[in-house]
Structures are given as C-alpha cells and as structure tokens.
Design a protein around this motif. Structure first.
Motif, PDB file in Angstrom:
ATOM      1  N   ALA A 206       0.897  -1.357   0.027  1.00  0.00           N
ATOM      2  CA  ALA A 206       0.090  -0.004  -0.149  1.00  0.00           C
ATOM      3  C   ALA A 206       1.061   1.326  -0.082  1.00  0.00           C
ATOM      4  O   ALA A 206       0.536   2.374  -0.789  1.00  0.00           O
ATOM      5  N   GLN A 207       1.848   1.156   0.881  1.00  0.00           N
ATOM      6  CA  GLN A 207       2.705   2.348   0.820  1.00  0.00           C
ATOM      7  C   GLN A 207       3.653   2.484  -0.515  1.00  0.00           C
ATOM      8  O   GLN A 207       3.608   3.742  -1.023  1.00  0.00           O
ATOM      9  N   ALA A 208       3.754   1.328  -1.163  1.00  0.00           N
ATOM     10  CA  ALA A 208       4.612   1.599  -2.417  1.00  0.00           C
ATOM     11  C   ALA A 208       3.611   2.009  -3.632  1.00  0.00           C
ATOM     12  O   ALA A 208       4.033   2.955  -4.417  1.00  0.00           O
ATOM     13  N   PHE A 209       2.501   1.780  -3.369  1.00  0.00           N
ATOM     14  CA  PHE A 209       1.397   2.069  -4.522  1.00  0.00           C
ATOM     15  C   PHE A 209       1.192   3.790  -4.081  1.00  0.00           C
ATOM     16  O   PHE A 209       1.068   4.529  -4.998  1.00  0.00           O
ATOM     17  N   ALA A 210       1.244   4.090  -2.840  1.00  0.00           N
ATOM     18  CA  ALA A 210       0.991   5.609  -2.668  1.00  0.00           C
ATOM     19  C   ALA A 210       2.270   6.354  -3.311  1.00  0.00           C
ATOM     20  O   ALA A 210       2.398   7.323  -3.810  1.00  0.00           O
ATOM     21  N   GLU A 211       3.417   5.801  -3.116  1.00  0.00           N
ATOM     22  CA  GLU A 211       4.711   6.640  -3.208  1.00  0.00           C
ATOM     23  C   GLU A 211       4.887   6.442  -4.817  1.00  0.00           C
ATOM     24  O   GLU A 211       5.376   7.453  -5.393  1.00  0.00           O
ATOM     25  N   TRP A 212       4.637   5.525  -5.424  1.00  0.00           N
ATOM     26  CA  TRP A 212       4.498   5.315  -7.086  1.00  0.00           C
ATOM     27  C   TRP A 212       3.540   6.405  -7.614  1.00  0.00           C
ATOM     28  O   TRP A 212       4.111   7.201  -8.568  1.00  0.00           O
ATOM     29  N   THR A 213       2.422   6.470  -7.035  1.00  0.00           N
ATOM     30  CA  THR A 213       1.350   7.289  -7.475  1.00  0.00           C
ATOM     31  C   THR A 213       1.913   8.886  -7.142  1.00  0.00           C
ATOM     32  O   THR A 213       1.876   9.701  -8.122  1.00  0.00           O
ATOM     33  N   THR A 214       2.574   9.085  -6.008  1.00  0.00           N
ATOM     34  CA  THR A 214       2.887  10.442  -5.757  1.00  0.00           C
ATOM     35  C   THR A 214       4.173  10.835  -6.680  1.00  0.00           C
ATOM     36  O   THR A 214       4.202  11.988  -7.234  1.00  0.00           O
ATOM     37  N   LYS A 215       5.090   9.775  -7.001  1.00  0.00           N
ATOM     38  CA  LYS A 215       6.352  10.009  -7.705  1.00  0.00           C
ATOM     39  C   LYS A 215       5.880  10.654  -9.273  1.00  0.00           C
ATOM     40  O   LYS A 215       6.518  11.359  -9.760  1.00  0.00           O
ATOM     41  N   HIS A 216       4.860   9.784  -9.826  1.00  0.00           N
ATOM     42  CA  HIS A 216       4.702   9.787 -11.093  1.00  0.00           C
ATOM     43  C   HIS A 216       3.647  10.930 -11.422  1.00  0.00           C
ATOM     44  O   HIS A 216       3.351  11.359 -12.851  1.00  0.00           O
ATOM     45  N   PHE A 217       2.912  11.647 -10.750  1.00  0.00           N
ATOM     46  CA  PHE A 217       1.680  12.439 -10.900  1.00  0.00           C
ATOM     47  C   PHE A 217       2.194  13.964 -10.254  1.00  0.00           C
ATOM     48  O   PHE A 217       1.457  14.816 -10.741  1.00  0.00           O
ATOM     49  N   VAL A 218       2.839  14.010  -9.336  1.00  0.00           N
ATOM     50  CA  VAL A 218       2.988  15.414  -8.695  1.00  0.00           C
ATOM     51  C   VAL A 218       4.098  16.236  -9.484  1.00  0.00           C
ATOM     52  O   VAL A 218       5.132  15.940  -9.634  1.00  0.00           O
TER      53      VAL A 218
END
Length: 590
Positions: free
Chosen positions: A200-212
């Motif tokens: 879950a943390q990996a998904f959140a970090e992946w989303t943050t890294k690619h869309f922010v």
C-alpha cells in the motif's frame, strides 16, 4: 530556618513527595466514587422503578405471513390492555413481546397485525446512554465509557450476572459474530499483509512520484489516495499522510493543508464508499419494531445504502478538499489562508512557534526483510475487493462485503508468497494486523451490546412518547445532527456515538413521521439516519481527541491545534450546507 539542616531537608522532601502523590490519589478516589454512584443509582432504579409497558399494533400483509399456524386471535395475544394492566400491577412481564394476531375489520374481513410490547423506565431509560456519554467526557476513554453504560443498563434490568446474562447473549449473536469476522479477522488480516509487504505504501509512493508536478498536483494526489483508501480511519490517514508528505513538503504545501485533506477524506469517504465494515455494524443498531424496511438484516443493509446519497456533509466535505486541491476552495478562513500564503511565499510549512507532531511507524508494521514491495501487489486485491462489493450490490441489492474481503485477503496473501515472502513472515503480518484492530473490535462489541441495552430499557420508546408530537418534523434532522456532533466531538469517537444515538433517534424519527402525517415516511427516516451518521463523522473528524484527527496531524507533520483550528472553518461550512440540504429535502419532499 536553616535550609542546610538535614532534618528540614528531609521534612521538605516528605512534603513534596506527599503533595505530588495527592493528585493521582484524588483521581482514584473520584473515579471509584463516581463508579459507586452510577452503580448504586442503576441498581436502585432496577429495584424500585416500575417499568411502563407500551403496546403497538402494525397491520401486516396477509401474503407475507409465513407461518399461519402461529397466528392467534387478538384477545389471546397476552398483550391486550387488560393483560398489560395486570403486568403493571404484578410487576411481571409478557411471555412474548412480539405476537402475530388476526381480527375482524369493520367489514367483517380477517386482517393480520403484528403486536409488539416494549417497556421503558421513564427518564431513567436514558440513564445508561447518558452514563456512556458523560464517562467519555470525563475519562476520554471510549472502552471504559461503553462498559459503564452497559453495566448501568444491566443493573436497571436486574441482570446481575453481567457475563452470563448480558455479554454472552450479545456476543453469541449472529450480528456480533459477523462484525468480529469482518472487522477483526478479514480486515485486520488484510491490513496486516499490506503492512508486512509494504504494498500500500509502495502504491502511494508510486502515485506520488509519477503525478506530482507542483502544489496542486501534490494535494490532488493526496485527495485521490484518500478516496482510494476508502476503508477510512487509521489506515487511510497513515498511508496518505506518510506517502504524500515528502513530496508535498518539497512543493511547499503547508502541513495544515495536507492534514485537512488527509482527515477530511478518511471517514467522509468511508461513509460515501461504504463497502467496508461500517454497514454491518450500523445495521445492528437501527432496528425499529413495525417498520418493514428495517425488519431484517438485509432490509437494514438496503436501507443503509439507499440512504447514502443523503450524506450531504460527507459529500460537501470531500468536495471541499477537492476544491482545496485545485486552489479553488470557497471558504477557508483567515487562519487557513495565512498558512497557505506562508508556505508558498516563505517555504515555512508550519506556523512559527508551533509544535508539530511526529509519527513513528510501529516496529510491527515494518516490511519483511528481503521483500521488495510493488504497487501491483496492492492494486489487484483492492480492485477485487471493490469489484465484488460494488458488483454484488448492483446485482443482488446487497454488497457481499465478507466475500469481497475474503477474496482480497486470499489474493493478497497468494501474491505475497508467489513473489517470495515466506509463510512465517506472511502469518506474522496477519497476526500483527489482527492485533492492531483488537481494541477497536472490543469497542465495537461493547457498542453493539450498549445499543441492544438501550433498546431493551426503552430509551427510544420513552423519547417517542415524550417528543413524538412536540418536535416540529422539519427541525428534528438538524437537532439529531447537532446532538451527534456534540457527543462525537466530546468523546472523539464516531462508532461510540452511533451506539448511543441510533437506538434513540430511529424510533423517534419514525414516530414523528407517523404522528405528524408525513407523506414520505421512509425518506424522512432516511434523512434523520443520514443526519446522525454525518453528525457523528463531523464531530469525530474535528475533535482534537479523535484518533483520526491526531493521526492526520502526526503523519502530516502538523501542530495538532493548528490542524483542528484550520479544519473547523471549511468543515463547518460543509456542515451548514448539509443542514440546508436536509431541511429543504424535509420541507419539500416529506
């Protein structure tokens, strides 16, 4: 007097020690004195207050009578006015509290009716609920408060063997077992696997890294993650806050902004996307005799989901955070706007002089050694959980939440083992996940017990008798909303508020609708239901002693009171809009 005198020094030390010990001693004395008063009053009420019996009769469609052989003549029901008068005189109780009867109407045709009997102890019927509320205010601890309220109710009902006569019947019920399996076993195990694998943390970090790409996109990702983690509560606040904060700090997003988004997309989203443990718990608290659409568990679950579009506060709260993410929020207040300007222009993410909270991840939540988490591990179980819950709702009218969580748990565990996690590490994750929700599960069980106790003592019946004709129908939704807010804000728990408020509010709403001749009773009851549900969420979200409020501040790195004071303005604006919506719905459609 010479301070170097050893005798004087010794005396001074004794005085200091003694005075330092007075406060906890006084607290203990106050606690046991209060406990003794509560128990004494409850026992005296049970011994000397004669309950009043109330009998109601509801007509039943003959086609719905499944066991005609159990239908009795109306004068043989044991619940006639003469029977009730004898019970009152003798201090006895009817053998059956719910009887299906037949009788002749004015035209000589046979009709069927459900006759129900309930008792109340006058104003004392509200005592256990008031004990639970007051105890939460005093002790700031929901488990103690619910336990005291339940014991108080047991003494009033003269059930002195608390474990045998109260806890066991309540915990042995199907509704209690369902909550325990869903919340403790399935949800706890799934959260434990996600924590152990770090997916879950990996998904959140992946989303943050690619869309922010800036402050707005950082906030928008936080909002989107809050929506995706629709289980609400601590899982949402911890994952969203810890995942987005490193990037949002770089983009000069104030900690007040992030904590507001994290907090306001936790419980409000859990209300709107309620494919979680909430419906199973709440449906056990909203049974009202004689109301067909609240008769069975399936009926109550259907009622719950059909009422969700009326959750105006949750809708406006989530919309408000979305507009904040786009820098388009209409009403934030001076303190909030100052925080935004400070962060953007100076890079200071906290107010000067503030005391930001720090979040330390528990050791039990660490990712297993040598396991490399991937966002894929989280997406598949989440999509499966959502797909089964939503799909079954539209196909069968009832979400198969237990099946959804079971499937997600099985798939999450299988993926983890296929990708290299050992069975020992997997089970360690399951164990730590279950441990993390044990305390909450005990609170849920006691809340269900207290709700049943409130119904048995007749709190709702008493309120119906006293207020059914006197409260203007259009004012009751707002009154219930404010009552739920006060209780939830003061106690810091929405689930505890549900247990106290629903058993009182639902019979009152149904009675007001009937006594004041409303055309659309079911809609009115649904509006009152939504008011209690949303008021509990609003109070919990804004309370400085709520676990989600504290965790939102901790994981976002904000000062607790800065978070509370900045959040209260947009949250109150959303609450005001919700009240306007409920009042308009009541006046024009009920």
């Amino acid at each position: 007097m010479n301070s170097s005198d050893p005798n004087n020094t010794e005396l001074d030390d004794v005085v200091v020690d003694t005075s330092g010990a007075l406060t906890p001693v006084r607290n203990r004395i106050a606690f046991f004195s209060l406990l003794g008063v509560i128990l004494a009053i409850s026992a005296l009420v049970g011994l000397f207050v004669t309950p009043t019996w109330v009998v109601k009769q509801f007509r039943v469609d003959s086609s719905t009578v499944e066991e005609p052989e159990k239908v009795v003549a109306a004068d043989q029901s044991g619940l006639t006015p003469a029977d009730i008068e004898n019970y009152q005189k003798d201090g006895t109780e009817p053998k059956e509290l719910k009887v299906l009867v037949r009788e002749k109407d004015a035209e000589g045709e046979t009709i069927f009716a459900q006759v129900t009997a309930s008792k109340h102890y006058g104003l004392w019927s509200l005592f256990p609920a008031l004990v639970a509320i007051a105890s939460c205010w005093v002790f700031r601890e929901p488990l103690t408060a619910l336990l005291l309220g339940t014991i108080s109710g047991a003494l009033i009902l003269q059930k002195y063997n608390f474990t045998q006569e109260v806890l066991l019947p309540s915990l042995a019920s199907v509704k209690a077992a369902t909550i325990l399996i869903l919340y403790l076993w399935l949800l706890g195990s799934l959260l434990g696997i996600w924590a152990r694998t770090g997916t879950a943390q990996a998904f959140a970090e992946w989303t943050t890294k690619h869309f922010v790409r800036g402050p707005r996109s950082a906030k928008l990702v936080a909002w989107l993650l809050g929506v995706l983690f629709f289980q609400g509560g601590t899982i949402s606040t911890v994952l969203v806050g810890t995942a987005v904060r490193p990037i949002s700090d770089q983009e000069r997003v104030s900690h007040e902004e992030l904590s507001y988004i994290v907090d306001s997309t936790a419980s409000p989203i859990a209300v709107l996307i309620a494919f979680n443990a909430w419906p199973t718990y709440i449906q056990s608290l909203i049974y009202v005799p004689g109301i067909a659409y609240l008769a069975t568990e399936d009926d109550r679950l259907s009622f719950f989901f059909s009422s969700l579009p009326l959750s105006f506060y949750a809708i406006f709260a989530v919309l408000s955070t979305f507009l904040l993410s786009l820098d388009m929020a209409p009403l934030l207040g001076k303190r909030f706007r100052t925080a935004i300007e400070r962060a953007r222009t100076t890079g200071k993410l906290d107010r000067p002089g503030s005391e930001p909270l720090a979040f330390v991840e528990p050791a039990s939540q660490k990712v297993a050694v040598h396991y490399k988490p991937h966002a894929f591990d989280f997406i598949v179980p989440l999509l499966l959980l959502t797909g089964i819950a939503v799909g079954s709702y539209y196909l069968y009218g009832k979400p198969q939440v237990e099946l959804a969580f079971s499937s997600a748990l099985l798939v999450a565990g299988s993926i983890a083992m296929i990708r290299g996690m050992s069975l020992q590490d997997l089970m360690a994750g399951v164990g730590s996940g279950m441990q993390s929700v044990v305390f909450a599960s005990v609170i849920l069980m006691l809340a269900v017990t207290l709700g049943g106790m409130t119904q048995a003592i007749g709190g709702g019946t008493y309120l119906v008798e006293q207020l059914g004709n006197s409260i203007p129908y259009w004012a009751l939704p707002t009154i219930l909303f404010l009552l739920a807010i006060i209780i939830s804000f003061s106690t810091g728990t929405s689930f505890g508020t549900f247990a106290v408020t629903f058993p009182l509010a639902m019979p009152l709403a149904a009675s007001v609708a009937g006594m004041q001749g409303l055309d659309n009773e079911s809609l009115y009851v649904a509006i009152c239901f939504a008011c209690v549900l949303n008021g509990s969420v609003f109070g919990d979200q804004c309370s400085p002693i709520s676990d989600t409020t504290v965790l939102s501040a901790m994981t976002s790195g904000a000062d607790l009171m800065d978070h509370v004071l900045t959040q209260i303005v947009p949250a109150s604006f959303a609450a005001l809009l919700a009240v306007v919506g409920w009042t308009a719905m009541t006046l024009f459609f009920c």
